[in-house]
Motif scaffolding. Sequence first.
Motif, PDB file in Angstrom:
ATOM      1  N   GLU A 195       0.806  -1.216   0.000  1.00  0.00           N
ATOM      2  CA  GLU A 195       0.000   0.000   0.000  1.00  0.00           C
ATOM      3  C   GLU A 195       0.842   1.271   0.000  1.00  0.00           C
ATOM      4  N   ILE A 196       2.161   1.157   0.147  1.00  0.00           N
ATOM      5  CA  ILE A 196       3.023   2.328   0.312  1.00  0.00           C
ATOM      6  C   ILE A 196       3.710   2.677  -1.003  1.00  0.00           C
ATOM      7  N   ILE A 197       3.612   3.935  -1.413  1.00  0.00           N
ATOM      8  CA  ILE A 197       4.335   4.422  -2.578  1.00  0.00           C
ATOM      9  C   ILE A 197       5.127   5.657  -2.189  1.00  0.00           C
ATOM     10  N   ASP A 198       6.124   6.001  -3.005  1.00  0.00           N
ATOM     11  CA  ASP A 198       6.971   7.143  -2.675  1.00  0.00           C
ATOM     12  C   ASP A 198       6.249   8.443  -3.020  1.00  0.00           C
ATOM     13  N   GLY A 234       7.583  -4.361  -1.627  1.00  0.00           N
ATOM     14  CA  GLY A 234       6.218  -4.860  -1.561  1.00  0.00           C
ATOM     15  C   GLY A 234       6.081  -6.012  -0.587  1.00  0.00           C
ATOM     16  N   ASP A 235       4.842  -6.453  -0.390  1.00  0.00           N
ATOM     17  CA  ASP A 235       4.579  -7.567   0.519  1.00  0.00           C
ATOM     18  C   ASP A 235       4.868  -8.883  -0.198  1.00  0.00           C
ATOM     19  N   ASP A 236       6.143  -9.126  -0.397  1.00  0.00           N
ATOM     20  CA  ASP A 236       6.596 -10.310  -1.096  1.00  0.00           C
ATOM     21  C   ASP A 236       7.928 -10.709  -0.467  1.00  0.00           C
ATOM     22  N   GLY A 260       5.587  -4.503   9.282  1.00  0.00           N
ATOM     23  CA  GLY A 260       5.982  -5.855   8.932  1.00  0.00           C
ATOM     24  C   GLY A 260       6.447  -6.711  10.087  1.00  0.00           C
ATOM     25  N   VAL A 261       6.283  -6.235  11.352  1.00  0.00           N
ATOM     26  CA  VAL A 261       6.766  -7.034  12.486  1.00  0.00           C
ATOM     27  C   VAL A 261       5.635  -7.464  13.406  1.00  0.00           C
ATOM     28  N   SER A 262       4.382  -7.252  12.977  1.00  0.00           N
ATOM     29  CA  SER A 262       3.255  -7.635  13.809  1.00  0.00           C
ATOM     30  C   SER A 262       2.840  -9.070  13.469  1.00  0.00           C
ATOM     31  N   VAL A 263       1.554  -9.386  13.587  1.00  0.00           N
ATOM     32  CA  VAL A 263       1.086 -10.763  13.389  1.00  0.00           C
ATOM     33  C   VAL A 263       0.185 -10.883  12.179  1.00  0.00           C
TER      34      VAL A 263
END
Length: 409
Positions: A195-198, A234-236, A260-263
């Motif tokens: 979801e994050i872009i520059d 990305g989420d990969d 990226g460090v949660s559950v």
Amino acid sequence: MLSVDEALQRILQDLQPLTAEAIGLDSGLERVLARDLYASINLPPFANSSMDGYALRAADLEGASPENPVRLAVVMDIPAGTSPERPVGAGEAARIMTGAPLPDGADAVVPVERTDANWTREAPATLAPTLRVMTTLHAGDYVRPVGENVRAGQRVLAAGTRLRPQHLGMLAALGQAEVSVTRQPRVAIVSSGDEIIDVGETLAPGQIYDVNSYTIEGLVRELGGIPLRQPVAGDDLQQVRAMFDTALGQDPDLIISTAGVSVGAHDLVRDVLEELGELNFWRVNMRPGKPLAWGRVQGLPFFGLPGNPVSAMVTFQVFVRPALQRLTGQVHDLQAARATVCEDIESDGRRSFLRVALERRDGRLLARSTGTQSSGALISMVLADGLLIVPEGVTQVAAGTELEVLLLQ
């Protein structure tokens, strides 16, 4: 979950100051002194005049007054940057400029305003042969003695001092062309999320701009570190691995990730961290900022900060700031104060860091909420002067209660 204090203790115990390096004095601003610095010379190195006037013997002026001036023979001129040609004897005086060395025999300086000398009419190189002095003096008047400022061998600055302009001036006065400082920590900043872009790109539905890496970059730079901001992954798993490979290739001293460090199902940083290193802990009993990770990536210290922008900033202030201070050899200092809350507060029993605006009134520091305390509301940090700390186990705080507040710089 670890308490805030336990987590911070673990982090600081796991870090050691970086190595020292010698730099030119003109590059020393905001750098951290690596070792104690001792004066090699006296400051001032010679007794000198603190006024434009006349160097003389105070005993010669006994009984002097405007009605009964004492007349002295003017025997020489001592501009700043020169050495006296001869001593001053009884009944003699030497014209002297501010900062010029006191001649032997003289023990005081009379300001020109307390004599009959008129330098506005005299040519600078012309000396009247005599001088009338209208006042008495004591030995030492208007004289800066040797070592009045600093004595040779005295510790002037302690290791861990963050060098400010006044420190640089002192080092220059001591003739220090170079200074030994702790190396600046290189901090790799990584972020992940589909979801994050520059900034500068066009937002698509469901996307948001990359806030955290810019915020963390500024915080790192503010503390004297060298930020190494990486492109968002990305989420990969492959992208996240590549992101860490790139970061490791930049020879960092510390790696900071946000999100990226949660559950969550797509929180992959934690998975890659466990592949490449080790996780010491990943949850802290605080609000905001519970999903905080600390560990090592191929031996390098690693922070996994929460993804919400306020949580990322709060955990940076509470944990990363002391860690960077530790790496640079600074004394751990969280810049706290006591403030009186101006409204009732409800908390959930975790140690809470609430964004507040501060105002000093009638000798007291007052704290007012900046509004919503949502961990995604970055405006609450923009408006905040500090983070009001509600201790663990406290669920109700009445207006008028005094609490500790962490000051934001």
